[in-house]
Design a protein around this motif. Structure first.
Motif, PDB file in Angstrom:
ATOM      1  N   PRO A  65       0.712  -1.282   0.049  1.00 33.88           N
ATOM      2  CA  PRO A  65      -0.085   0.031   0.007  1.00 33.88           C
ATOM      3  C   PRO A  65       0.891   1.414   0.124  1.00 33.88           C
ATOM      4  N   ALA A  66       0.395   2.296  -0.426  1.00 33.53           N
ATOM      5  CA  ALA A  66       0.935   3.658  -0.518  1.00 33.53           C
ATOM      6  C   ALA A  66       1.122   4.163   0.892  1.00 33.53           C
ATOM      7  N   ALA A  67       2.383   4.773   1.134  1.00 34.03           N
ATOM      8  CA  ALA A  67       2.434   5.347   2.698  1.00 34.03           C
ATOM      9  C   ALA A  67       1.785   6.439   2.717  1.00 34.03           C
ATOM     10  N   PRO A  68       1.266   6.408   3.953  1.00 35.50           N
ATOM     11  CA  PRO A  68       0.133   7.534   4.142  1.00 35.50           C
ATOM     12  C   PRO A  68       0.797   8.950   4.232  1.00 35.50           C
ATOM     13  N   GLN A  69      -0.022   9.785   3.805  1.00 41.33           N
ATOM     14  CA  GLN A  69       0.645  11.300   3.659  1.00 41.33           C
ATOM     15  C   GLN A  69       0.248  11.894   4.942  1.00 41.33           C
ATOM     16  N   LEU A  70       1.359  12.233   5.726  1.00 39.52           N
ATOM     17  CA  LEU A  70       1.070  12.950   7.120  1.00 39.52           C
ATOM     18  C   LEU A  70       1.050  14.291   6.849  1.00 39.52           C
ATOM     19  N   ALA A  71      -0.003  15.202   7.814  1.00 42.94           N
ATOM     20  CA  ALA A  71      -0.212  16.473   7.694  1.00 42.94           C
ATOM     21  C   ALA A  71       1.139  17.090   8.271  1.00 42.94           C
ATOM     22  N   PRO A  72       1.692  18.225   7.853  1.00 41.58           N
ATOM     23  CA  PRO A  72       2.715  18.809   8.487  1.00 41.58           C
ATOM     24  C   PRO A  72       2.601  19.012  10.285  1.00 41.58           C
ATOM     25  N   ALA A  73       3.647  18.733  10.825  1.00 38.23           N
ATOM     26  CA  ALA A  73       3.609  18.835  12.133  1.00 38.23           C
ATOM     27  C   ALA A  73       3.004  20.379  12.677  1.00 38.23           C
ATOM     28  N   PRO A  74       2.222  20.446  13.770  1.00 40.20           N
ATOM     29  CA  PRO A  74       1.749  21.780  13.822  1.00 40.20           C
ATOM     30  C   PRO A  74       2.891  22.292  14.988  1.00 40.20           C
ATOM     31  N   TYR A  94      -2.365  15.621  17.552  1.00 39.74           N
ATOM     32  CA  TYR A  94      -1.554  15.221  16.368  1.00 39.74           C
ATOM     33  C   TYR A  94      -1.256  13.750  16.354  1.00 39.74           C
ATOM     34  N   PRO A  95      -1.916  12.880  15.963  1.00 35.94           N
ATOM     35  CA  PRO A  95      -1.885  11.442  15.771  1.00 35.94           C
ATOM     36  C   PRO A  95      -0.465  10.734  15.817  1.00 35.94           C
ATOM     37  N   PRO A  96       0.397  11.134  14.838  1.00 36.61           N
ATOM     38  CA  PRO A  96       1.678  10.740  14.643  1.00 36.61           C
ATOM     39  C   PRO A  96       2.422  11.061  16.139  1.00 36.61           C
ATOM     40  N   LEU A  97       2.115  12.198  16.584  1.00 40.66           N
ATOM     41  CA  LEU A  97       3.010  12.296  17.881  1.00 40.66           C
ATOM     42  C   LEU A  97       2.357  11.519  19.107  1.00 40.66           C
ATOM     43  N   ALA A  98       1.034  11.329  19.015  1.00 38.78           N
ATOM     44  CA  ALA A  98       0.426  10.508  20.045  1.00 38.78           C
ATOM     45  C   ALA A  98       0.887   9.197  20.026  1.00 38.78           C
ATOM     46  N   ASN A  99       0.870   8.544  18.688  1.00 37.73           N
ATOM     47  CA  ASN A  99       1.576   7.337  18.672  1.00 37.73           C
ATOM     48  C   ASN A  99       3.002   6.879  18.864  1.00 37.73           C
ATOM     49  N   ASP A 100       3.776   8.140  18.823  1.00 42.04           N
ATOM     50  CA  ASP A 100       5.195   8.107  19.251  1.00 42.04           C
ATOM     51  C   ASP A 100       5.460   8.679  20.286  1.00 42.04           C
ATOM     52  N   PHE A 101       4.541   8.947  21.454  1.00 47.05           N
ATOM     53  CA  PHE A 101       4.799   9.665  22.311  1.00 47.05           C
ATOM     54  C   PHE A 101       6.040   9.254  23.315  1.00 47.05           C
ATOM     55  N   LEU A 102       6.117   8.033  23.624  1.00 49.16           N
ATOM     56  CA  LEU A 102       6.974   7.446  24.515  1.00 49.16           C
ATOM     57  C   LEU A 102       8.363   7.516  24.083  1.00 49.16           C
ATOM     58  N   ASN A 103       8.564   7.459  22.562  1.00 47.56           N
ATOM     59  CA  ASN A 103       9.784   7.754  21.883  1.00 47.56           C
ATOM     60  C   ASN A 103      10.278   9.206  22.120  1.00 47.56           C
ATOM     61  N   VAL A 120      10.177  16.260  15.521  1.00 45.22           N
ATOM     62  CA  VAL A 120       9.753  16.822  14.310  1.00 45.22           C
ATOM     63  C   VAL A 120      11.058  16.493  12.913  1.00 45.22           C
ATOM     64  N   LYS A 121      12.146  17.049  13.229  1.00 43.98           N
ATOM     65  CA  LYS A 121      13.122  16.633  12.577  1.00 43.98           C
ATOM     66  C   LYS A 121      13.298  15.353  12.256  1.00 43.98           C
ATOM     67  N   GLN A 122      13.205  14.318  12.998  1.00 43.15           N
ATOM     68  CA  GLN A 122      13.481  12.863  12.730  1.00 43.15           C
ATOM     69  C   GLN A 122      12.310  12.486  11.830  1.00 43.15           C
ATOM     70  N   MET A 123      11.054  13.054  11.953  1.00 39.63           N
ATOM     71  CA  MET A 123      10.106  12.535  11.069  1.00 39.63           C
ATOM     72  C   MET A 123      10.110  13.008   9.656  1.00 39.63           C
ATOM     73  N   GLN A 124      10.952  13.923   9.521  1.00 41.89           N
ATOM     74  CA  GLN A 124      10.925  14.360   8.013  1.00 41.89           C
ATOM     75  C   GLN A 124      11.841  13.911   7.082  1.00 41.89           C
TER      76      GLN A 124
END
Length: 124
Positions: A65-74, A94-103, A120-124
């Motif tokens: 499947p195609a990689a999901p497109q993430l909205a830019p971090a607020p 911001y769901p990506p941050l909620a999913n990766d909160f512990l990290n 945010v820098k790591q996610m780009q």
């Protein structure tokens, strides 16, 4: 009493030989049960055998499947509500941050601005 003691090994040997012969019989030659009386009275139905059909051609194509497109971090201030850190409840916005909160928080209960910017820098 001695006759009884002499008879016991002979009886045990005979039993073992008989049991071995019973186990050694071929089980593949089992016969079908005799037909019932009902089936003997009715003549077998004559049905035409269906013509053999060639197997269908099947093509399987698998594509990841195609990689999901993430909205830019607020911005940090938006998630923190003007505070100095982001809690887990605030990160849920911001769901990506909620999913990766512990990290992102390195196991803590809050994320400070430096940690957020590094995440945010790591996610780009």
């Amino acid at each position: 009493m001695k006759a009884r003691n002499a008879l016991l090994p002979v009886l045990a040997t005979a039993t073992l030989i008989f049991a071995g012969a019973a186990f050694a019989q071929d089980q593949t030659g089992q016969t079908q049960p005799p037909p019932s009386q009902d089936s003997m009275q009715q003549p077998p139905a004559q049905t035409a055998a269906p013509a053999p059909m060639p197997p269908p051609d099947v093509t399987v194509r698998s594509v990841p499947p195609a990689a999901p497109q993430l909205a830019p971090a607020p911005p940090f201030s938006q998630l923190s509500g003007g505070g100095k850190s982001i809690t887990e409840e605030q990160a849920a916005a911001y769901p990506p941050l909620a999913n990766d909160f512990l990290n992102a928080s390195h196991g803590a209960q809050r994320i400070n601005k430096t940690q957020y910017e590094a995440w945010v820098k790591q996610m780009q």
